[in-house]
Design a protein around this motif. Sequence first.
Motif, mmCIF file in Angstrom:
data_model
loop_
_atom_site.group_PDB
_atom_site.id
_atom_site.type_symbol
_atom_site.label_atom_id
_atom_site.label_comp_id
_atom_site.label_asym_id
_atom_site.label_seq_id
_atom_site.Cartn_x
_atom_site.Cartn_y
_atom_site.Cartn_z
ATOM 1 N N PRO A 130 0.843 -1.196 0.000
ATOM 2 C CA PRO A 130 0.000 0.000 0.000
ATOM 3 C C PRO A 130 0.877 1.245 0.000
ATOM 4 O O PRO A 130 1.991 1.239 0.554
ATOM 5 N N ARG A 131 0.363 2.328 -0.578
ATOM 6 C CA ARG A 131 1.218 3.499 -0.768
ATOM 7 C C ARG A 131 0.408 4.788 -0.823
ATOM 8 O O ARG A 131 -0.810 4.777 -1.019
ATOM 9 N N ILE A 132 1.128 5.883 -0.663
ATOM 10 C CA ILE A 132 0.547 7.212 -0.771
ATOM 11 C C ILE A 132 1.266 7.956 -1.889
ATOM 12 O O ILE A 132 2.485 8.164 -1.823
ATOM 13 N N PHE A 133 0.517 8.335 -2.915
ATOM 14 C CA PHE A 133 1.054 9.165 -3.988
ATOM 15 C C PHE A 133 0.886 10.628 -3.562
ATOM 16 O O PHE A 133 -0.216 11.044 -3.189
ATOM 17 N N VAL A 134 1.946 11.400 -3.632
ATOM 18 C CA VAL A 134 1.905 12.804 -3.217
ATOM 19 C C VAL A 134 2.129 13.695 -4.433
ATOM 20 O O VAL A 134 3.175 13.607 -5.099
ATOM 21 N N PHE A 135 1.136 14.554 -4.715
ATOM 22 C CA PHE A 135 1.206 15.441 -5.872
ATOM 23 C C PHE A 135 1.362 16.887 -5.428
ATOM 24 O O PHE A 135 0.731 17.316 -4.455
ATOM 25 N N ASP A 136 2.167 17.626 -6.161
ATOM 26 C CA ASP A 136 2.255 19.069 -5.977
ATOM 27 C C ASP A 136 1.101 19.715 -6.738
ATOM 28 O O ASP A 136 0.953 19.511 -7.948
ATOM 29 N N LEU A 137 0.261 20.480 -6.038
ATOM 30 C CA LEU A 137 -0.941 21.018 -6.668
ATOM 31 C C LEU A 137 -0.679 22.239 -7.541
ATOM 32 O O LEU A 137 -1.553 22.638 -8.310
ATOM 33 N N ASP A 138 0.493 22.833 -7.445
ATOM 34 C CA ASP A 138 0.829 23.922 -8.364
ATOM 35 C C ASP A 138 1.159 23.380 -9.751
ATOM 36 O O ASP A 138 0.710 23.911 -10.770
ATOM 37 N N SER A 139 1.943 22.310 -9.783
ATOM 38 C CA SER A 139 2.382 21.741 -11.062
ATOM 39 C C SER A 139 1.566 20.523 -11.483
ATOM 40 O O SER A 139 1.645 20.099 -12.634
ATOM 41 N N ASN A 140 0.795 19.964 -10.546
ATOM 42 C CA ASN A 140 0.062 18.705 -10.766
ATOM 43 C C ASN A 140 0.998 17.556 -11.120
ATOM 44 O O ASN A 140 0.615 16.603 -11.807
ATOM 45 N N LYS A 141 2.215 17.630 -10.627
ATOM 46 C CA LYS A 141 3.212 16.589 -10.867
ATOM 47 C C LYS A 141 3.342 15.690 -9.638
ATOM 48 O O LYS A 141 3.209 16.144 -8.497
ATOM 49 N N LEU A 142 3.598 14.418 -9.901
ATOM 50 C CA LEU A 142 3.854 13.478 -8.823
ATOM 51 C C LEU A 142 5.177 13.826 -8.169
ATOM 52 O O LEU A 142 6.218 13.884 -8.824
ATOM 53 N N GLU A 143 5.131 14.064 -6.866
ATOM 54 C CA GLU A 143 6.317 14.498 -6.128
ATOM 55 C C GLU A 143 7.016 13.340 -5.424
ATOM 56 O O GLU A 143 8.237 13.229 -5.437
ATOM 57 N N ARG A 144 6.234 12.491 -4.775
ATOM 58 C CA ARG A 144 6.803 11.365 -4.031
ATOM 59 C C ARG A 144 5.806 10.217 -4.014
ATOM 60 O O ARG A 144 4.602 10.419 -4.193
ATOM 61 N N VAL A 145 6.308 9.025 -3.776
ATOM 62 C CA VAL A 145 5.470 7.860 -3.517
ATOM 63 C C VAL A 145 5.960 7.251 -2.209
ATOM 64 O O VAL A 145 7.125 6.853 -2.093
ATOM 65 N N LEU A 146 5.085 7.209 -1.225
ATOM 66 C CA LEU A 146 5.434 6.718 0.105
ATOM 67 C C LEU A 146 4.916 5.290 0.251
ATOM 68 O O LEU A 146 3.710 5.056 0.347
ATOM 69 N N LEU A 147 5.815 4.326 0.250
ATOM 70 C CA LEU A 147 5.442 2.922 0.348
ATOM 71 C C LEU A 147 5.379 2.497 1.809
ATOM 72 O O LEU A 147 6.270 2.830 2.591
ATOM 73 N N LEU A 148 4.357 1.744 2.168
ATOM 74 C CA LEU A 148 4.332 1.151 3.498
ATOM 75 C C LEU A 148 5.294 -0.026 3.529
ATOM 76 O O LEU A 148 5.378 -0.815 2.583
#
Length: 357
Positions: A130-148
């Motif tokens: 399971p994971r959390i995708f983190v997006f920057d809302l200014d650029s709408n780009k994927l910033e990080r993926v946090l894996l459990l």
Amino acid sequence: MSLLRRLLTVSIFTLLFTANGHSADTGPTQAEKVSAIQGVQTTGITVTDAGRIFTNAPNWRDGVPFAVAEVDRDTGEYLPYPNSAMNRCVADSTARDDCFLAVQSVVAHDNKLYVLDTRNPKFQGVVDAPRIFVFDLDSNKLERVLLLSNAGYHPDSYINDLRIDRAAGRIYMTDSNHPGLVVYELAQGENGDKGKSYRVLDDHKSTRAEQDYLTIDGKRWNNTVHSDGIALDLKDKVLYFHALTGYTLYAIDTRYLEDSGDAAAHVRRVARTSAPDGMILDQQGNLYFADLENHKILYRDPAGETHVLVEGDRVRWADTFSIHDGMLYYTNSRIHEVTGPIDDMEFGIYRVPLPGL
């Protein structure tokens, strides 16, 4: 018009009044329909500081056209976010690192969008971390993926919702299928996945369901759903949590949510409540939650008194909440009504004024 286009096109609705100027709702306040989509069961809702609206559709059946969507405020379309490519894994439940598989929650925080992917499509078991995708809302780009890590989940986990605690450098999550709370420790840096995750109150009484059914409209909804709703009081550093098929609100001070700590010794029972799904706190300390069995949204004020915010036909399994500009937004996921195909069912986003406004 293609089927996908029909599903993604919605109408923006305004508040309807009866001839005497009152809403058709029977509750103490009025619910306004913000948007709706036909044939796509949406559960999560989050509204950014700038007023952008995001929702998610869980991977519970075949034919789900998106995992995450932004509601266009001008046209009312549900647009796959950040693009169609990121949503392509949902259609065939293919586990890939570069797209959503089984999203259950979206949360906007500090100009970022956190997308919680259970990686458990159709409740058939966790296929990868399971994971959390983190997006920057200014650029709408994927910033990080946090894996459990393996310590954060079980093979049958369904990681359900999350809250971000920047001061403590953590993310807190509930597991609604294998009872427990999950803590993800954020890295100090911004590049890569350097955090760690672990479980607390694993299979503890406070995170387990109290029964295996709810009664709605005189009918039994048979299901066992463990720790689900979660709310974070940043001021007093308290985490609240609740099983969905249960009637007890619990809390724990966040300082006790350590990997090596004895969290069970510090859990406290706060109140007897209705059976809710999601929860949220406002800046005045009011805790909002649904009464799923009676089609209501309630709130518990700082003095411990419970009030009805809204009730009636526009509350049909109030699933998830978000607060923006003095309004409480919520989704109606209509979980108790789904018994087969959902092509002809409408799933809406609503909002109501916060109390005192």
